[in-house]
Scaffold this active site. Structure first.
Site, PDB file in Angstrom:
ATOM      1  CB  CYS A 194      74.180  64.613 106.333  1.00  0.00           C
ATOM      2  SG  CYS A 194      72.516  65.073 106.754  1.00  0.00           S
ATOM      3  N   GLY A 201      73.492  62.723 100.143  1.00  0.00           N
ATOM      4  CA  GLY A 201      72.264  63.482 100.363  1.00  0.00           C
ATOM      5  C   GLY A 201      71.997  64.400  99.198  1.00  0.00           C
ATOM      6  CG  ASN A 207      76.722  62.028 108.436  1.00  0.00           C
ATOM      7  OD1 ASN A 207      77.662  61.282 108.203  1.00  0.00           O
ATOM      8  ND2 ASN A 207      75.491  61.629 108.292  1.00  0.00           N
ATOM      9  N   GLY A 208      74.413  62.455 111.046  1.00  0.00           N
ATOM     10  CA  GLY A 208      74.114  61.499 112.107  1.00  0.00           C
ATOM     11  C   GLY A 208      72.797  61.810 112.788  1.00  0.00           C
ATOM     12  CB  CYS A 263      78.078  53.137 110.197  1.00  0.00           C
ATOM     13  SG  CYS A 263      76.847  52.500 109.050  1.00  0.00           S
ATOM     14  CE1 TYR A 309      73.995  51.662  97.396  1.00  0.00           C
ATOM     15  CE2 TYR A 309      73.054  52.780  99.281  1.00  0.00           C
ATOM     16  CZ  TYR A 309      73.124  52.595  97.927  1.00  0.00           C
ATOM     17  OH  TYR A 309      72.345  53.343  97.080  1.00  0.00           O
ATOM     18  CB  SER A 347      76.683  50.278  94.780  1.00  0.00           C
ATOM     19  OG  SER A 347      75.594  49.393  94.827  1.00  0.00           O
ATOM     20  CG  ASP A 378      72.732  44.270  94.735  1.00  0.00           C
ATOM     21  OD1 ASP A 378      73.576  45.187  94.766  1.00  0.00           O
ATOM     22  OD2 ASP A 378      71.520  44.480  94.578  1.00  0.00           O
TER      23      ASP A 378
END
Ligand code: SF4
Length: 502
Positions: A13, A45, A122-123, A272, A278, A319, A381
């Site tokens: 989110c 999201g 968010n979470g 996190c 990423y 990414s 990557d």
């Protein structure tokens, strides 16, 4: 579910809030700014989007619009015009809790004894099962399985039946933090104020910006404030970065300014680490450094940990591009592109079977044959989850004439589930649990394989912290977190920063 086609962990989110200043001469179109903010957070999201606005001076009720799909599909200029008001919040959703349907779209709006509130978060609450039982035991019904609804109900219940509720929303948010340590970054709208709060471990990101009237001018007026999951939206909304909301902090934003309150001091932080690896956009700032800078350092560290003789460093677009640049700079091996990407196959295009997923990789990328033929290539990557795309990419490069293909992953192997809002496949689906390094190298068809170490990743994240600090709102991170640096690495190490209650 993870983003299977990209073989990545999936975030869930983005939250956003905007308040217009009272004394500004430049008009601030709050709904429009929120929609631009949500578009900037779309990578977090893509299932649904919603905006709630309020006009504090008229107090004639909140305006709400929510819908399924991308922000650009849910909102248009006519809808945004109807969302008038001088403050509002917005949300873009990827579901981890609850089905992908309109009833679970955020922000949630509920009537309370203090008036209407709107909440977006968010979470995922680590002790949600216990909290749900507590709420139901106290006679309060829940109509969805969304954590947002649970949060709104918890905010209106005293800590226990003996105690009375806190007199204001900052206090009620403090009570929420005392009940549940993680994981949430949330925005709450009530009357003429937005409250932005991060859980006591600061697991999910949240930051504050100042809207400028004369954007880019010498001394731009402040015409409002924004709150956002990521600062990457600040440029597109004409805002300047102020700083991160700190773990356990509640920030109240009104039309006259911003007030910071340390609601709970957990003495720990567990941000996190995958936001750096990423999830976040590379132009976002966390802890006073850009995500791009961290990723580039991870690539350089990876080159030091797993050097290789090669002709070209490249990446799977896009990414891991900063990590590939870092690897290239450190190793002295030139960077070049070996894959062209079809940009019209979206991240949410879920393929139903392994065979279709393999074909999807081939639909998504084309080999740049002249850059590949006869070359010893290092593909950098950012992560491998199931390992269902890298093998296809290596096969494509070999078909294109690559002499050797070496794989370097700018994060450690993912081995454990996340209980803080990130969907990770079951442990037995994770490639790192099924095969050792040698077996994985063979499975992928690579000439060699190397993962960045946990120690290396953490040193890259901590070594640049605080470089971009502004206005004294230092994005400091306390050093006694789950892994000793203030970051959660539980999916890599199995050491969880908070006690899990189910
Ligand atoms: S376990 Fe921790 S580091 Fe891993 S995805 Fe979840 S919050 Fe992020």
């Amino acid at each position: 579910m993870t983003s299977q086609m990209e073989d990545k962990l999936q975030d869930e989110c983005g939250v956003f809030g905007c308040v217009a200043a009272s004394n500004c001469t430049t008009p601030v179109d709050v709904a429009n700014i929120i929609s631009i903010g949500l578009i900037g957070l779309q990578h977090r999201g893509q299932e649904s989007a919603g905006i709630v606005t309020n006009n504090a001076s008229i107090d004639d009720g909140m305006r709400v619009h929510k819908g399924m799909g991308l922000v650009s599909a849910v909102f248009n200029p006519i809808i945004l015009k109807q969302l008038d008001g001088n403050l509002g919040i917005g949300h873009t959703r990827y579901s981890t809790q609850g089905k992908s349907e309109i009833i679970n779209c955020q922000p949630f709006v509920v009537d309370t004894k203090y008036g209407k509130i709107a909440v977006a978060h968010n979470g995922e609450l680590v002790n949600k099962s216990k909290l749900r039982r507590d709420v139901l035991d106290r006679g309060v019904g829940l109509s969805t399985c969304s954590d947002s609804e649970l949060i709104t109900q918890l905010l209106c219940l005293p800590l226990d039946s003996e105690k009375s509720l806190e007199p204001d929303w900052t206090g009620r948010l403090r009570h929420l933090m005392l009940r549940t340590p993680a994981s949430y970054s949330l925005v709450l709208l009530h009357g003429g104020a937005i409250y932005a709060a991060r859980d006591p471990f600061g697991n999910r990101p949240l930051c504050i910006g100042r809207l400028e009237g004369d954007v880019g001018g010498k001394s731009p007026d402040t015409v409002g404030w924004i709150v956002s999951s990521e600062s990457c939206v600040f440029q597109s909304t004409g805002a300047a970065y102020i700083g991160d909301v700190q773990p356990g902090q509640v920030v109240k934003v009104t039309n006259t300014g911003v007030t910071y309150t340390t609601a709970v001091n957990s003495g720990q932080s567990a941000f996190c680490i995958f936001e750096y690896v990423y999830f976040a956009r590379p132009d976002s700032i966390f802890e006073g450094q850009t995500v791009y800078d961290v990723r580039r350092r991870c690539g350089a560290q990876l080159a030091r940990e797993f050097p290789v003789d090669a002709d070209v460093i490249s990446t799977v677009p896009e990414s891991a591009t900063p990590a590939a640049f870092g690897f290239s700079r450190e190793s002295g091996i030139p960077y070049d592109e070996v894959l062209a990407k079809n940009r019209y196959i979206g991240r949410t295009f879920i393929q139903p079977s392994t065979r279709m997923r393999k074909l999807a990789v081939e639909k998504k990328f084309g080999v740049l044959v002249e850059n590949v033929r006869g070359k010893r290539i290092v593909v950098v990557d950012d992560s491998i989850v199931r390992g269902n795309t890298m093998g296809s990419i290596i096969r494509m490069l070999r078909s294109g004439g690559a002499a050797e293909v070496h794989v370097r992953i700018a994060s450690p192997p993912v081995k454990n589930p996340c209980y803080m809002g990130i969907n990770i496949p079951t442990p037995k689906e994770l490639l790192a649990n099924k095969l050792n390094l040698e077996e994985t190298t063979k499975f992928l068809g690579a000439d060699s394989l190397g993962y960045l170490s946990v120690k290396g990743l953490l040193s890259c994240v901590t070594s640049g912290r605080g470089k971009l600090v502004e206005n004294g709102h230092s994005p400091e991170t306390k050093s006694n977190g789950s892994c000793g640096t203030g970051h959660c690495v539980a999916c890599l190490t199995g050491e969880y920063p908070v006690q899990l209650e189910w």
